[in-house]
Design a protein around this motif. Structure first.
Motif, short mmCIF file in Angstrom:
data_model
loop_
_atom_site.label_atom_id
_atom_site.label_comp_id
_atom_site.label_asym_id
_atom_site.label_seq_id
_atom_site.Cartn_x
_atom_site.Cartn_y
_atom_site.Cartn_z
N GLU A 222 1.71 5.48 12.81
CA GLU A 222 1.81 6.93 12.57
C GLU A 222 1.25 7.29 11.18
N ILE A 223 1.55 6.47 10.19
CA ILE A 223 1.04 6.74 8.83
C ILE A 223 -0.47 6.60 8.80
N ASP B 49 11.83 -1.45 4.57
CA ASP B 49 11.72 -0.46 5.65
C ASP B 49 11.56 0.95 5.08
N ASP B 50 12.26 1.22 3.98
CA ASP B 50 12.18 2.55 3.35
C ASP B 50 10.78 2.84 2.82
N MET B 51 10.06 1.78 2.44
CA MET B 51 8.70 2.00 1.95
C MET B 51 7.85 2.67 3.03
N LEU B 52 8.15 2.37 4.28
CA LEU B 52 7.40 2.96 5.38
C LEU B 52 7.95 4.36 5.72
N THR B 53 9.26 4.45 5.91
CA THR B 53 9.84 5.73 6.35
C THR B 53 9.65 6.82 5.29
N LYS B 54 9.87 6.47 4.03
CA LYS B 54 9.74 7.47 2.96
C LYS B 54 8.29 7.87 2.74
N CYS B 55 7.37 6.93 2.94
CA CYS B 55 5.95 7.26 2.82
C CYS B 55 5.54 8.22 3.95
N TYR B 56 6.02 7.94 5.16
CA TYR B 56 5.73 8.82 6.29
C TYR B 56 6.25 10.23 6.02
N GLN B 57 7.49 10.32 5.58
CA GLN B 57 8.09 11.63 5.30
C GLN B 57 7.36 12.37 4.19
N LEU C 80 4.12 12.09 3.40
CA LEU C 80 2.82 12.57 3.88
C LEU C 80 2.97 13.73 4.86
N VAL C 81 4.03 13.71 5.67
CA VAL C 81 4.26 14.80 6.63
C VAL C 81 4.68 16.08 5.91
N ASN C 82 5.52 15.93 4.91
CA ASN C 82 6.11 17.10 4.24
C ASN C 82 5.29 17.65 3.08
N GLN C 83 4.33 16.86 2.60
CA GLN C 83 3.53 17.29 1.44
C GLN C 83 2.03 17.25 1.79
N THR D 247 0.83 -1.21 0.00
CA THR D 247 0.00 0.00 0.00
C THR D 247 0.86 1.26 0.00
N PHE D 248 1.87 1.27 0.87
CA PHE D 248 2.71 2.47 0.97
C PHE D 248 3.63 2.61 -0.24
N PHE D 249 4.06 1.49 -0.82
CA PHE D 249 4.88 1.56 -2.03
C PHE D 249 4.06 2.10 -3.21
N LYS D 250 2.80 1.74 -3.22
CA LYS D 250 1.90 2.26 -4.27
C LYS D 250 1.81 3.78 -4.17
N ILE D 251 1.76 4.30 -2.94
CA ILE D 251 1.73 5.75 -2.74
C ILE D 251 3.04 6.37 -3.22
N LEU D 252 4.17 5.73 -2.85
CA LEU D 252 5.48 6.25 -3.25
C LEU D 252 5.63 6.28 -4.77
N ARG D 253 5.17 5.23 -5.43
CA ARG D 253 5.32 5.14 -6.89
C ARG D 253 4.57 6.26 -7.59
N SER D 254 3.52 6.75 -6.95
CA SER D 254 2.73 7.81 -7.57
C SER D 254 3.45 9.16 -7.53
N TYR D 255 4.41 9.30 -6.63
CA TYR D 255 5.03 10.62 -6.43
C TYR D 255 6.55 10.62 -6.64
N TYR D 256 7.15 9.41 -6.73
CA TYR D 256 8.57 9.32 -7.04
C TYR D 256 8.76 8.45 -8.28
N ARG D 257 9.98 8.29 -8.69
CA ARG D 257 10.26 7.51 -9.90
C ARG D 257 10.56 6.05 -9.59
N TYR D 258 10.15 5.57 -8.43
CA TYR D 258 10.46 4.20 -8.07
C TYR D 258 9.69 3.20 -8.93
N ASN D 259 10.35 2.08 -9.22
CA ASN D 259 9.67 0.94 -9.81
C ASN D 259 10.17 -0.32 -9.11
N LEU D 260 9.69 -1.49 -9.53
CA LEU D 260 10.07 -2.72 -8.84
C LEU D 260 11.57 -2.97 -8.88
#
Length: 678
Positions: free
Chosen positions: A230-231, A189-197, A199-202, A95-108
């Motif tokens: 927290e997320i 682990d980054d999928m969680l920390t980067k998603c949290y950051q 949502l907090v910063n944007q 779920t959180f990786f799906k959010i990250l993929r929408s806003y960063y250039r990450y892929n599998l």
């Protein structure tokens, strides 16, 4: 159409399914139908409350659990239109990786999988020289600590690692983060920390996610960690449509960062929370559930609830105290044979233990008795551990002084100050390795003295059986001291490593001389591979698994082995909080059983007296056993033989024994604890 499903629910389940808006905490005990509740609550939101399926998010902790819920939902609500089935089912990470993929250039391709991660951490440990990179348990513990550190995002400065010293840990984290940054990689682990950051910063991104997921359901809520919570709190802050299902009595993953306080304090965090308790158990016989209730009621920090079985009383729980672990293994094999005669199959049976290392002994026994087995964990092959390889190298050198590889492995374990240059020069000479070192190694007198001592030790080992030899290597040659010094130098806890050596020495007991034991090791490796292939092919095998891995599963028959103090509760569990988690772990284990439950507590372990786990007493298994004795009943005492009960009260038996023609008073608790009477 949904009414047909609602008729099948009990009142508590129905109340949960019909909940609409606002926070809801569902306390779902083992076997209480939590997946059913989540599935039908989603259907009710869409069918009755006309909620847009696209606005519903269902989160679980494993892909298998998420897929099962999605499958059950789609199967139950086939009459829904395709748009009504657009509910999002996933894990926290997906779920959180799906959010990250929408806003960063990450892929599998940017994901660092667990295999790669292990390789990277091993390389860092080797480069920084902070431990043995071949110690898989150490690498696993470091990775666990890295995950805990990352999930503890709000208080990382106060984090204390369990695996290595704080200074070394900080060096590992710095090197690891640098590697990922340079490689443009992220881990789970980054999928969680980067998603949290994010949502907090944007704030705009956070608002769009809040609009996208207006109804959130979380399964196994007791397993949630700090950053996941927290997320979730960020996403549900405005609407608070959070529906969580969990059981504080099954919170057993603190080593991953799970915290039962989140479920215990849910109603304080979210005001006006509706609380529902699902306490009907549809899985286990009444005797099993009543015993589980006795156990878990000893925990102070829990929601007060009592599970009620919907099944018949069932068969009495079988508790046994075999004299040794070898006898325990034999009893387990005999029980399985009896169960097969009664109509059970191998796949109906699970053998559950506290830690993976305990599987080596039972695997050994199953191979000897041709009992097929399989495990969700990797079957623990103790002989693959680097320390076991050291001990085996000593044994090989004892048998054959010309085994250069064996001697090179142990020449500095413990240290004999033989340099790499000396080893290289000696390796090019045609004599045995020790002689070659003397001739070509350019050694100092003190180094020669060490070699003389090693040669004497190897000759002494020749006359010993396998167990004596291993004990001699550990104590007289000084291998245990070598390990203790290694742990002290690297800031590593040594208990687990010494347990490996204890286990190895214990297993060797039944394999005679050194050569027989070495042959057994080779056969064990081959048999393990063959069993793995044949078991998967047949699909009918006993399941071997740890208590942690057993969570969420069920079996007709559960056999728990090694129910001893310092194993369960584990020796590392010193404070009341950790003891309570160990009690929850045992609770999880016994509530996997549907029909039969067997528990074993051998009287000795590693040649020392072993104490029964305190949890056995809390379950009152002794008491249940004692209450079966009556006046006039014939019994058998392991010391005094057959006897006739003349008087039976709450605590004592007065028994006349045939052989000695004497009447003796027996303390029931002592007899039961030591399995003396039957």
């Amino acid at each position: 159409m949904i009414q047909q499903y609602l008729k099948q629910l009990n009142p508590q389940q129905l109340e949960a399914v019909q909940h609409f808006e606002g926070p809801c905490m569902v306390y779902a005990g083992p076997g209480s139908g939590k997946t059913t509740v989540i599935t039908h609550r989603v259907g009710y939101l869409i069918d009755h409350y006309k909620v847009d399926a696209n606005k519903i998010l269902v989160i679980s902790f494993t892909k298998a659990a998420a897929d099962e819920m999605k499958s059950r939902f789609e199967e139950s609500y086939q009459y829904f239109s395709s748009s009504d089935k657009n509910v999002s089912f996933g894990t926290f990470h997906s779920t959180f990786f799906k959010i990250l993929r929408s806003y960063y250039r990450y892929n599998l391709g940017n994901i660092l999988d667990e295999g790669e991660k292990i390789g990277v951490i091993k390389n860092i440990v080797k480069t920084l020289n902070i431990g043995n990179e071949l110690d898989d348990d150490l690498i696993k513990d470091i990775i666990l600590d890295v995950g805990l550190f990352k999930s503890n995002i709000l208080d990382q400065d106060n984090f204390t690692p369990n695996s290595i010293s704080k200074e070394d840990f900080e060096r590992v984290v710095f090197s690891y983060e640098t590697y990922k940054k340079d490689s443009f990689k992220i881990d789970f682990d980054d999928m969680l920390t980067k998603c949290y950051q994010l949502l907090v910063n944007q704030p705009s991104v956070l608002q769009s996610i809040r609009d996208a997921y207006q109804y959130i359901l979380i399964d196994e809520f007791q397993d949630i960690n700090s950053i996941q919570f927290e997320i979730i709190k960020l996403i549900v802050a405005s609407r608070k449509n959070l529906f969580v299902v969990g059981d504080d009595d099954q919170s057993i993953y603190s080593f991953r960062g799970a915290n039962p306080n989140f479920i215990l304090e849910f109603d304080r965090i979210f005001k006006n929370t509706k609380k529902i308790i699902l306490n009907l158990n549809y899985r286990s016989q009444e005797i099993i559930i009543d015993t589980a209730n006795k156990l878990i009621s000893n925990n102070e920090f829990r929601v007060d609830k009592k599970m009620i079985s919907t099944k018949n009383p069932g068969v009495e729980i079988q508790f046994s105290r075999p004299k040794t672990r070898e006898m325990e293994n034999q009893e387990v094999s005999e029980v399985i044979s009896t169960l097969l005669e009664e109509g059970y199959t191998y796949r109906d049976i699970a053998v559950i233990y506290r830690t993976n290392i305990l599987s080596s002994s039972i695997v050994d026994s199953f191979l000897d008795n041709n009992i097929p087995f399989i495990s969700r964990d990797n079957i623990y092959n103790i002989y693959e551990h680097w320390m076991a390889k050291d001990i085996v190298a000593y044994l090989k050198a004892t048998v054959n002084l010309n085994d250069r590889e064996a001697l090179k492995r142990i020449i500095n374990r413990p240290t004999r100050y033989i340099t790499n240059k000396a080893k290289k020069d000696a390796d090019e000479y045609h004599k045995d390795f020790i002689t070659s070192l003397r001739v070509k190694g350019n050694l100092m007198p003190y180094q020669v003295t060490y070699l003389d001592k090693l040669e004497i030790d190897l000759k002494n080992l020749k006359s010993m059986d396998a167990k004596e030899a291993i004990h001699y290597i550990r104590k007289d040659i000084g291998y245990d001291d070598y390990i203790n010094n290694y742990c002290l130098e690297k800031g590593i806890h040594g208990e687990g490593l010494l347990e490996i050596l204890d286990e190895l020495e214990d297993i060797s007991l039944k394999h005679g001389n050194t050569m027989e034991f070495l042959n057994h090791i080779n056969e064990f490796k081959k048999s393990l591979q063959e069993n793995k292939r044949s078991s998967y092919a047949k699909g009918n095998q006993v399941e071997l698994l740890t208590m942690h891995s057993a969570k969420g599963l069920e079996f007709k028959v559960v056999i728990i082995i090694e129910a001893l103090e310092e194993i369960i509760p584990h020796s590392k569990s010193q404070d009341e909080e950790s003891i309570e988690e160990e009690r929850r772990l045992f609770y999880v284990a016994i509530t996997r059983a549907k029909e039969r439950l067997y528990i074993y507590s051998p009287m000795s372990k590693y040649d020392k007296k072993a104490d029964v786990s305190r949890f056995i007493g809390e379950m009152e298994l002794f008491k249940e056993k004692l209450n079966t004795f009556q006046k006039g009943q014939e019994i058998f005492h392991k010391v005094f033989g057959k006897g006739l009960i003349q008087k039976a009260d709450k605590n004592m038996l007065k028994v006349w024994f045939f052989k000695s023609n004497e009447t003796k008073d027996l303390d029931l608790a002592i007899c039961a604890e030591n399995n003396l009477i039957s």
